[in-house]
Scaffold this motif. Structure first.
Motif: not given
Length: 275
Positions: A194-200, A220-226
Motif C-alpha cells: 500500500e505504501e508503494e502504491s501510494d508512492a506510485l 485511491r490505493s485499493i487491494r483487490g482484483q483490478v
C-alpha cells in the motif's frame, strides 16, 4: 454558449439502429457540444454498396435513418451542434479504425445489430481498441448519458499512463469535475504494498497536477482484483472510467485482454480506452 468549431476533429459515433447505439449517440452528442466539435454519425454496410452507384434500398434506408438520428442529436440540447453523417461500405472494424485517424474520439454502444453485430461480444472491441488512432469510448446500456456530474475516474499502473491521464485531466478540467486516480494491487505484504502504491500514485500524478492546477485530485490505493475494483469505484460516483491502451502489472495485457473486456462487459459508466 459553446460555438461549434468545424476546424476541430469530430466526435464520431457508430450506429446501427439498436437501442445501444442510440445511447451512444446521446452521449456522443453531449461530448461534441462540450468540445465545440462536429458530431459525425457513421453506419457500416458490410455487404457492400450498390456497385452501379444507382439507388439501393439498404443505402437509402440507412441514409434516412442517419438523417433522423441527426435530428435527434440536435434536439437533445439547445446549444448549437453541427451534425454530419455517412453510410460506409465495409466491415465495422476497418471503417472505425479508418475514421479514427481523423477523429477526436470514437463512441460505440456496448452491443449492436446489423453492421455492428456483436460489436463488444467477441474480438471486435479489442481490435478497435488496439488499432484505433483516437480514444475509444464504449457506452453501456445502463449509463446515465444525460447526467454527467460524476467524477472522472482513471486507472493508473505506473506504465504507459500518459494517454489515460491526458484524457482524464483534460476532461476533469473541462467539466470542473473531480479526478479520482486508482491504483489496484494484490500482494502478500499489504502494508508495504500500500505504501508503494501510494508512492506510485504521487510520483505519477505530480506532473499532471502541476499542469492542471485547477483539477481537484483524489487518489485511491485499493487491494483487490483490478476489474472488480475499477467497476465498483466507477459505479459509485463515476461519470467515466479512463484506462490506457497498454499496461503492465495489475493492468497486464495492455487492457486489450481480460481487463479491458471485463470493464467493457461490467462497467456501469462509459469506458474510455485512451491512446
Amino acid at each position: 454558449m459553446t460555438d461549434v468549431d468545424t476546424s476541430r476533429r469530430p466526435v464520431v459515433v457508430g450506429v446501427d439502429g439498436s437501442e445501444h447505439s442510440r445511447r451512444a449517440l446521446e452521449w456522443a452528442a453531449g461530448e461534441a457540444r462540450l468540445r465545440g466539435a462536429v458530431l459525425h454519425i457513421v453506419h457500416a454496410l458490410p455487404f457492400g454498396l450498390s456497385p452501379s452507384g444507382g439507388p439501393d434500398l439498404h443505402v437509402d434506408a440507412a441514409t434516412r435513418s442517419l438523417t433522423e438520428l441527426a435530428a435527434v442529436a440536435r434536439s437533445l440540447d439547445s446549444r448549437p451542434l453541427t451534425v454530419t453523417n455517412d453510410v460506409v461500405d465495409g466491415l465495422p472494424v476497418k471503417m472505425l479504425v479508418e475514421v479514427s485517424r481523423h477523429s477526436a474520439l470514437v463512441v460505440l454502444g456496448s452491443r449492436g445489430q446489423g453492421g455492428f453485430a456483436n460489436l463488444l461480444l467477441g474480438s471486435t472491441a479489442v481490435e478497435v481498441s488496439a488499432r484505433a488512432a483516437s480514444p475509444v469510448v464504449v457506452v453501456p446500456p445502463g449509463a446515465d448519458v444525460l447526467n454527467r456530474s460524476g467524477d472522472v475516474m482513471v486507472g493508473v499502473d505506473g506504465s504507459h499512463d500518459e494517454p489515460a491521464l491526458e484524457f482524464a485531466f483534460s476532461r476533469a478540467s473541462q467539466r470542473w469535475a473531480r479526478l479520482v486516480a486508482i491504483h489496484v494491487w494484490d500482494l502478500p505484504d499489504g502494508e508495504r504494498a500500500e505504501e508503494e502504491s501510494d508512492a506510485l500514485l504521487a510520483r505519477t500524478l505530480t506532473p499532471w497536477q502541476d499542469r492542471f492546477p485547477d483539477v481537484i485530485v483524489e487518489t485511491r490505493s485499493i487491494r483487490g482484483q483490478v476489474v472488480a475494483a475499477l467497476v465498483a469505484a466507477s459505479a459509485a460516483h463515476g461519470e467515466v472510467i479512463v484506462v490506457g491502451g497498454r499496461g503492465r502489472s495489475v493492468l497486464a495485457g495492455a487492457l486489450l485482454g481480460s481487463v479491458s473486456q471485463g470493464l467493457l462487459r461490467h462497467a456501469a459508466v462509459p469506458v474510455v480506452i485512451a491512446r
